[in-house]
Design a protein around this motif. Structure first.
Motif, PDB file in Angstrom:
ATOM      1  N   GLN A 280      11.679  16.620  -1.602  1.00 40.64           N
ATOM      2  CA  GLN A 280      10.307  16.776  -2.065  1.00 40.64           C
ATOM      3  C   GLN A 280       9.741  18.081  -1.518  1.00 40.64           C
ATOM      4  O   GLN A 280       9.846  18.355  -0.323  1.00 40.64           O
ATOM      5  CB  GLN A 280       9.438  15.601  -1.607  1.00 40.64           C
ATOM      6  N   LEU A 296      14.666  12.891   1.382  1.00 46.16           N
ATOM      7  CA  LEU A 296      14.359  11.458   1.327  1.00 46.16           C
ATOM      8  C   LEU A 296      15.554  10.716   0.742  1.00 46.16           C
ATOM      9  O   LEU A 296      16.059  11.073  -0.324  1.00 46.16           O
ATOM     10  CB  LEU A 296      13.107  11.228   0.485  1.00 46.16           C
ATOM     11  N   PRO A 309      13.805   4.010  -0.931  1.00 47.60           N
ATOM     12  CA  PRO A 309      13.960   3.415   0.399  1.00 47.60           C
ATOM     13  C   PRO A 309      13.051   2.222   0.663  1.00 47.60           C
ATOM     14  O   PRO A 309      13.384   1.368   1.488  1.00 47.60           O
ATOM     15  CB  PRO A 309      13.637   4.563   1.366  1.00 47.60           C
ATOM     16  N   VAL A 354      13.906  10.984  11.145  1.00 49.81           N
ATOM     17  CA  VAL A 354      14.762  10.387  12.171  1.00 49.81           C
ATOM     18  C   VAL A 354      14.103   9.104  12.671  1.00 49.81           C
ATOM     19  O   VAL A 354      12.950   9.116  13.113  1.00 49.81           O
ATOM     20  CB  VAL A 354      14.990  11.360  13.354  1.00 49.81           C
ATOM     21  N   GLU A 385      11.351  14.697  11.433  1.00 52.73           N
ATOM     22  CA  GLU A 385      10.113  13.919  11.317  1.00 52.73           C
ATOM     23  C   GLU A 385      10.272  12.625  12.092  1.00 52.73           C
ATOM     24  O   GLU A 385      11.155  11.817  11.804  1.00 52.73           O
ATOM     25  CB  GLU A 385       9.796  13.647   9.834  1.00 52.73           C
ATOM     26  N   ASP A 415       5.210  12.219  12.000  1.00 50.08           N
ATOM     27  CA  ASP A 415       5.066  11.693  10.644  1.00 50.08           C
ATOM     28  C   ASP A 415       4.005  10.592  10.620  1.00 50.08           C
ATOM     29  O   ASP A 415       3.722   9.982  11.650  1.00 50.08           O
ATOM     30  CB  ASP A 415       6.422  11.088  10.244  1.00 50.08           C
ATOM     31  N   ASP A 416       3.458  10.337   9.457  1.00 53.21           N
ATOM     32  CA  ASP A 416       2.510   9.228   9.259  1.00 53.21           C
ATOM     33  C   ASP A 416       1.393   9.246  10.296  1.00 53.21           C
ATOM     34  O   ASP A 416       0.957   8.186  10.772  1.00 53.21           O
ATOM     35  CB  ASP A 416       3.226   7.859   9.339  1.00 53.21           C
ATOM     36  N   MET A 439      -0.669   9.645   4.155  1.00 50.90           N
ATOM     37  CA  MET A 439      -1.345   9.633   2.846  1.00 50.90           C
ATOM     38  C   MET A 439      -2.505   8.645   2.777  1.00 50.90           C
ATOM     39  O   MET A 439      -3.373   8.764   1.922  1.00 50.90           O
ATOM     40  CB  MET A 439      -0.371   9.448   1.689  1.00 50.90           C
ATOM     41  N   VAL A 474      -0.557  14.253  -1.504  1.00 45.00           N
ATOM     42  CA  VAL A 474      -1.587  15.006  -2.231  1.00 45.00           C
ATOM     43  C   VAL A 474      -1.338  14.855  -3.731  1.00 45.00           C
ATOM     44  O   VAL A 474      -0.265  15.228  -4.214  1.00 45.00           O
ATOM     45  CB  VAL A 474      -1.528  16.503  -1.836  1.00 45.00           C
ATOM     46  N   GLU A 475      -2.311  14.310  -4.414  1.00 43.81           N
ATOM     47  CA  GLU A 475      -2.083  14.011  -5.831  1.00 43.81           C
ATOM     48  C   GLU A 475      -3.070  14.675  -6.783  1.00 43.81           C
ATOM     49  O   GLU A 475      -2.801  14.781  -7.968  1.00 43.81           O
ATOM     50  CB  GLU A 475      -2.120  12.483  -6.054  1.00 43.81           C
ATOM     51  N   TYR A 494       2.694  14.376  -5.043  1.00 45.77           N
ATOM     52  CA  TYR A 494       3.053  14.437  -6.460  1.00 45.77           C
ATOM     53  C   TYR A 494       2.369  15.583  -7.191  1.00 45.77           C
ATOM     54  O   TYR A 494       2.854  16.051  -8.214  1.00 45.77           O
ATOM     55  CB  TYR A 494       2.730  13.114  -7.151  1.00 45.77           C
ATOM     56  N   PRO A 499       9.766  13.708  -5.108  1.00 46.97           N
ATOM     57  CA  PRO A 499      11.122  13.901  -4.587  1.00 46.97           C
ATOM     58  C   PRO A 499      12.094  14.032  -5.764  1.00 46.97           C
ATOM     59  O   PRO A 499      12.006  13.268  -6.716  1.00 46.97           O
ATOM     60  CB  PRO A 499      11.390  12.611  -3.805  1.00 46.97           C
TER      61      PRO A 499
HETATM   62  P1  C2E Z   1       7.842   9.108   4.525  1.00 45.72           P
HETATM   63  O1  C2E Z   1       8.685   9.816   5.509  1.00 45.72           O
HETATM   64  O2  C2E Z   1       6.394   8.963   4.847  1.00 45.72           O
HETATM   65  O3  C2E Z   1       8.078   9.826   3.156  1.00 45.72           O
HETATM   66  C1  C2E Z   1       7.072  10.081   2.230  1.00 45.72           C
HETATM   67  C2  C2E Z   1       7.085   9.035   1.164  1.00 45.72           C
HETATM   68  O4  C2E Z   1       5.929   9.207   0.371  1.00 45.72           O
HETATM   69  C3  C2E Z   1       8.254   9.187   0.199  1.00 45.72           C
HETATM   70  O5  C2E Z   1       8.607   7.901  -0.241  1.00 45.72           O
HETATM   71  C4  C2E Z   1       7.645   9.932  -0.965  1.00 45.72           C
HETATM   72  O6  C2E Z   1       8.280   9.698  -2.181  1.00 45.72           O
HETATM   73  C5  C2E Z   1       6.255   9.367  -0.978  1.00 45.72           C
HETATM   74  N1  C2E Z   1       5.318  10.292  -1.567  1.00 45.72           N
HETATM   75  C6  C2E Z   1       5.323  11.635  -1.459  1.00 45.72           C
HETATM   76  N2  C2E Z   1       4.295  12.174  -2.112  1.00 45.72           N
HETATM   77  C7  C2E Z   1       3.594  11.155  -2.652  1.00 45.72           C
HETATM   78  C8  C2E Z   1       2.407  11.082  -3.445  1.00 45.72           C
HETATM   79  O7  C2E Z   1       1.769  12.089  -3.791  1.00 45.72           O
HETATM   80  N3  C2E Z   1       1.971   9.862  -3.805  1.00 45.72           N
HETATM   81  C9  C2E Z   1       2.639   8.759  -3.439  1.00 45.72           C
HETATM   82  N4  C2E Z   1       2.157   7.585  -3.843  1.00 45.72           N
HETATM   83  N5  C2E Z   1       3.763   8.765  -2.697  1.00 45.72           N
HETATM   84  C10 C2E Z   1       4.238   9.974  -2.308  1.00 45.72           C
HETATM   85  P2  C2E Z   1      10.102   7.477  -0.227  1.00 45.72           P
HETATM   86  O8  C2E Z   1      10.976   8.593  -0.600  1.00 45.72           O
HETATM   87  O9  C2E Z   1      10.140   6.219  -0.999  1.00 45.72           O
HETATM   88  O10 C2E Z   1      10.375   7.198   1.297  1.00 45.72           O
HETATM   89  C11 C2E Z   1       9.728   6.156   1.923  1.00 45.72           C
HETATM   90  C12 C2E Z   1      10.014   6.163   3.380  1.00 45.72           C
HETATM   91  O11 C2E Z   1      11.376   5.905   3.651  1.00 45.72           O
HETATM   92  C13 C2E Z   1       9.770   7.503   4.036  1.00 45.72           C
HETATM   93  O12 C2E Z   1       8.408   7.636   4.256  1.00 45.72           O
HETATM   94  C14 C2E Z   1      10.562   7.350   5.295  1.00 45.72           C
HETATM   95  O13 C2E Z   1       9.826   6.614   6.253  1.00 45.72           O
HETATM   96  C15 C2E Z   1      11.726   6.509   4.871  1.00 45.72           C
HETATM   97  N6  C2E Z   1      12.886   7.366   4.688  1.00 45.72           N
HETATM   98  C16 C2E Z   1      13.275   8.023   3.594  1.00 45.72           C
HETATM   99  N7  C2E Z   1      14.414   8.691   3.836  1.00 45.72           N
HETATM  100  C17 C2E Z   1      14.742   8.458   5.113  1.00 45.72           C
HETATM  101  C18 C2E Z   1      15.813   8.883   5.968  1.00 45.72           C
HETATM  102  O14 C2E Z   1      16.694   9.653   5.608  1.00 45.72           O
HETATM  103  N8  C2E Z   1      15.806   8.424   7.248  1.00 45.72           N
HETATM  104  C19 C2E Z   1      14.847   7.612   7.707  1.00 45.72           C
HETATM  105  N9  C2E Z   1      14.890   7.204   8.959  1.00 45.72           N
HETATM  106  N10 C2E Z   1      13.823   7.200   6.936  1.00 45.72           N
HETATM  107  C20 C2E Z   1      13.767   7.618   5.647  1.00 45.72           C
END
Ligand code: C2E
Ligand code: CA
Ligand code: CA
Length: 527
Positions: A280, A296, A309, A354, A385, A415-416, A439, A474-475, A494, A499
């Motif tokens: 992303q 991601l 995920p 991580v 992160e 993060d978060d 977010m 940010v949307e 978005y 992503p």
């Molecule tokens: P995260 O690290 O907070 O990743 C951001 C999540 O927000 C991503 O969801 C992304 O698709 C979503 N997102 C980004 N921009 C927007 C937006 O404008 N609007 C909305 N509604 N959502 C948005 P994703 O890809 O489903 O990942 C969810 C979570 O899964 C991640 O949250 C992270 O905590 C975890 N994750 C993903 N990949 C990995 C990884 O390789 N390792 C670990 N440990 N955790 C992962």
């Protein structure tokens, strides 16, 4: 005639006394002959023979009758043993309450009745939350006393027709019969929670326990006793030890079912290398150029296609499988980054998530330095992160690892941010580079800037701590304008791009970061 004595029995009693003692109407017997019926040297009854006239019994007759009485003793003893076994198999020895077998039988019976008459039934599952604590610190005797007291308190609030059972160690279950629904269930659950939250005194010690209750209703939440009980138990687990009661819902079951399937499939997926990374964009608010990407993880499920995920990361965390998956993300992210660089996609930074479990596994430093060397990443090109919860347990140790990470040339992003248990005091002492505003604080920002108070406070804080600040999720144009005006550095969301698989990210990057030329319109970049 065979009888069991209603009181103390003396072999010297008169016929009348014997009659009274055994509550017998012995007709007009003029003579009674009584023989004790013994079992294990204990008197457990008497055999009475009555005659309308005086008789003299021969020794042979007496022996015959005595033998008969002995046989009866044997029969009585085995039926007593059976009764005892029956009781032990169905009642809990500590509380004398029905155990789970009897309870299940009763639920089954009540279901049959309810089905015939179209009635509802309620099953409540009650777990004592801090019982184990008492048992461990104060000993089993105190634990037992506590269970007994809990049982007595629960019993007190029930009607005769309800069944309370001790389901297991620190678990009770209640069956409310007689066409009862949520209204009565609410009352019973609240009572249970309240009565069990009163201190329990055992000996001279006061203990405090709390209770959690899960509720399942017949016929909606299960058609069989086993199903109802399982679902009430699942709901109880969902109450999360919060002195809470929770009704079962279908989605809980789906989740519970999926969980074990997911775990099994995840293990396979690791072996079969079914994971891949999406990227992303992270866009510089000022220049509109893509300056970084967050990797991601995605699961390319053989039947279900690409899985996000959200559907598996929880299970991966719980089972520790996240360690292996995180290691994959790190290696693959670095590989992709260096591949892009070799093809003139000069992304400045790649961000990898991580998990705390990876830190606990203790191999993070080694894995990171190995990948940075293998793929030739330079200082600042890899960002990790991590979430605030990482600092909660062991701040000093974590700070030390993060410091070493930075010495290797990796940066650290929180993060978060704003959703964890942050105590602000740790922020100044923590070695990190970037704050990512969750977010949850970006979403409420309206076009007129309303709803942006927290985001704006976090941005101000990041500035004064001298950290880079990224807004997640940010949307809208309104959010872009607001965050940009406040001096937020980087946007992810978005509005700028979802992503994307590597090839699509590459195409977006080339459109958005033309070497030299004009930038296209920003919103054209949103996918
Ligand atoms: P995260 O690290 O907070 O990743 C951001 C999540 O927000 C991503 O969801 C992304 O698709 C979503 N997102 C980004 N921009 C927007 C937006 O404008 N609007 C909305 N509604 N959502 C948005 P994703 O890809 O489903 O990942 C969810 C979570 O899964 C991640 O949250 C992270 O905590 C975890 N994750 C993903 N990949 C990995 C990884 O390789 N390792 C670990 N440990 N955790 C992962
Ligand atoms: Ca992240
Ligand atoms: Ca995040």
């Amino acid at each position: 005639m065979l009888a069991q004595p209603a009181g103390e029995w003396s072999s010297t009693g008169t016929a009348d006394e014997l009659r009274e003692m055994f509550g017998l109407v012995a007709g007009d017997a003029r003579q009674l002959f009584a023989l004790p019926v013994m079992w294990k040297d204990r008197l457990c009854g008497a055999m009475l023979l009555g005659w309308q006239r005086e008789v003299v019994l021969e020794a042979e007759d007496v022996a015959y009758v005595r033998d008969f009485a002995d046989r009866i003793g044997v029969v009585l003893s085995s039926s007593a043993r059976e009764a005892r076994l029956f009781y032990q198999a169905r009642y809990d020895a500590l509380t004398d309450l029905p155990n789970r077998h009897l309870f299940t039988e009763r639920v089954t019976q009540e279901i049959a009745r309810a089905q015939r008459s179209n009635l509802q039934l309620v099953v409540l599952f009650i777990a004592l939350d801090r019982y184990k604590n008492v048992n461990d610190t104060m000993g089993h005797a105190a634990g037992d006393a506590l269970i007994r007291e809990a049982a007595a308190r629960l019993r007190k609030h029930l009607r005769e027709s309800d069944t309370l059972c001790r389901f297991g160690g620190h678990e009770f279950a209640i069956l409310l019969s007689g066409d009862l629904g949520p209204k009565q269930a609410d009352v019973v659950a609240q009572h249970a929670i309240e009565t069990l939250s009163q201190p329990i005194v055992t000996g001279d010690v006061e203990s405090f326990i709390t209770a959690t209750v899960g509720i399942a209703l017949y016929p909606n939440d299960g058609k069989s006793a086993a199903e109802l009980l399982r679902n009430a138990d699942t709901a109880c687990g969902r109450a999360g030890g919060q002195q809470n009661y929770v009704y079962f819902t279908d989605s809980m079951n789906q989740l519970a079912m999926q969980r074990s399937t997911i775990e099994r499939e995840l293990r396979q997926a690791i072996e079969r290398r079914e994971f891949m990374l999406y990227y992303q964009p992270k866009t510089d608010f000022q220049s509109g150029r893509i300056v970084g990407a967050e990797a991601l993880i995605r699961w390319q499920h053989p039947q279900r296609g690409v899985v996000n995920p959200g559907a598996f990361i929880g299970v991966a965390e719980e089972t520790g499988l996240i360690v292996e998956m995180g290691r994959f993300a790190l290696g693959e992210g670095c590989r992709q980054f260096s591949d892009w660089h070799s093809r003139d996609i000069d992304l400045r930074q790649i961000a990898i998530n991580v998990s705390n479990r990876q830190f606990r596994a203790g191999t993070v430093l080694k894995d990171i330095s190995k990948n940075m060397v293998e793929y030739g990443l330079r200082s600042g090109e890899l960002e990790l992160e991590v979430t605030e919860s990482l600092m909660v347990d062991n701040f000093d140790e974590v700070a030390c690892v993060l410091r070493e990470l930075r010495q290797l040339g990796a940066s650290v992003a929180l993060d978060d941010f704003g959703t964890g248990y942050s105590s602000m005091s740790y922020l100044e002492r923590l070695p990190f580079d970037t704050l990512k505003i969750d977010m949850a604080f970006v979403r409420p920002i309206k076009d007129n800037g309303e709803g942006g108070a927290i985001a704006s406070a976090i941005i101000a804080m990041a500035h004064s701590l001298n950290k880079k600040v990224v807004a997640e999720g940010v949307e809208t144009q309104g959010q872009v304008d607001f965050l940009k005006r406040l001096g937020c550095h980087i946007a992810q969301g978005y509005f700028y791009g979802k992503p994307l698989p590597p090839e699509e990210f590459e195409a977006l990057f080339r459109r958005q970061n033309p070497s030299g030329g004009e930038l296209p319109n920003q919103s054209a970049a949103s996918v």
